[in-house]
Design a protein around this motif. Structure first.
Motif, PDB file in Angstrom:
ATOM      1  N   GLY A  23       0.145  10.317   1.430  1.00 34.32           N
ATOM      2  CA  GLY A  23       0.785   9.010   1.349  1.00 34.32           C
ATOM      3  C   GLY A  23      -0.217   7.882   1.428  1.00 34.32           C
ATOM      4  O   GLY A  23      -0.140   6.904   0.685  1.00 34.32           O
ATOM      5  N   GLY A  24      -1.179   8.006   2.337  1.00 34.19           N
ATOM      6  CA  GLY A  24      -2.217   6.982   2.452  1.00 34.19           C
ATOM      7  C   GLY A  24      -3.112   6.931   1.224  1.00 34.19           C
ATOM      8  O   GLY A  24      -3.461   5.861   0.737  1.00 34.19           O
ATOM      9  N   ALA A  25      -3.477   8.111   0.709  1.00 36.63           N
ATOM     10  CA  ALA A  25      -4.349   8.147  -0.473  1.00 36.63           C
ATOM     11  C   ALA A  25      -3.646   7.557  -1.699  1.00 36.63           C
ATOM     12  O   ALA A  25      -4.227   6.742  -2.430  1.00 36.63           O
ATOM     13  N   PHE A  26      -2.388   7.950  -1.921  1.00 32.67           N
ATOM     14  CA  PHE A  26      -1.667   7.403  -3.071  1.00 32.67           C
ATOM     15  C   PHE A  26      -1.348   5.923  -2.877  1.00 32.67           C
ATOM     16  O   PHE A  26      -1.299   5.165  -3.850  1.00 32.67           O
ATOM     17  N   GLY A  27      -1.152   5.497  -1.629  1.00 35.67           N
ATOM     18  CA  GLY A  27      -0.952   4.075  -1.358  1.00 35.67           C
ATOM     19  C   GLY A  27      -2.184   3.263  -1.698  1.00 35.67           C
ATOM     20  O   GLY A  27      -2.098   2.181  -2.284  1.00 35.67           O
ATOM     21  N   HIS A  61      -1.000  -6.148   4.864  1.00 40.43           N
ATOM     22  CA  HIS A  61      -2.057  -5.308   5.447  1.00 40.43           C
ATOM     23  C   HIS A  61      -2.023  -3.908   4.846  1.00 40.43           C
ATOM     24  O   HIS A  61      -2.230  -2.915   5.536  1.00 40.43           O
ATOM     25  N   GLU A  62      -1.760  -3.832   3.555  1.00 46.79           N
ATOM     26  CA  GLU A  62      -1.548  -2.543   2.923  1.00 46.79           C
ATOM     27  C   GLU A  62      -2.790  -1.664   2.919  1.00 46.79           C
ATOM     28  O   GLU A  62      -2.714  -0.489   3.262  1.00 46.79           O
ATOM     29  N   VAL A  63      -3.927  -2.206   2.524  1.00 48.93           N
ATOM     30  CA  VAL A  63      -5.143  -1.390   2.407  1.00 48.93           C
ATOM     31  C   VAL A  63      -5.535  -0.841   3.785  1.00 48.93           C
ATOM     32  O   VAL A  63      -5.814   0.351   3.939  1.00 48.93           O
ATOM     33  N   PHE A  64      -5.547  -1.691   4.788  1.00 44.75           N
ATOM     34  CA  PHE A  64      -5.873  -1.246   6.141  1.00 44.75           C
ATOM     35  C   PHE A  64      -4.851  -0.225   6.638  1.00 44.75           C
ATOM     36  O   PHE A  64      -5.198   0.793   7.236  1.00 44.75           O
TER      37      PHE A  64
END
Length: 76
Positions: free
Chosen positions: A21-25, A48-51
């Protein structure tokens, strides 16, 4: 026959979902690709999406490692 702890299986699944989920985000934020694990966007605060996605990846690695440690201790 080896019996695996249910906690190890649950933490493995949770770690897998957090890492992917984090990688695809991150891929969606950086390149605008199709959102594959779209439900994880509700876990990250707006602005704060990338963080947030990077924290999800690190948290997924930690949960997976903790589940592996629990599995090793229950066998030993």
């Amino acid at each position: 026959m080896t019996s695996s702890s249910p906690l190890k299986g649950l933490s493995g699944i949770l770690g897998f979902v957090l890492i992917l989920g984090g990688a695809f985000g991150l891929l969606h934020e950086w390149f605008g690709w199709i959102r594959f694990f779209g439900f994880v966007r509700f876990l990250v605060p707006s602005g704060h999406e990338v963080f947030g996605y990077a924290v999800m990846i690190v948290l997924g690695l930690a949960v997976g490692a903790a589940g592996d440690l629990v599995g090793r201790r229950s066998r030993g």
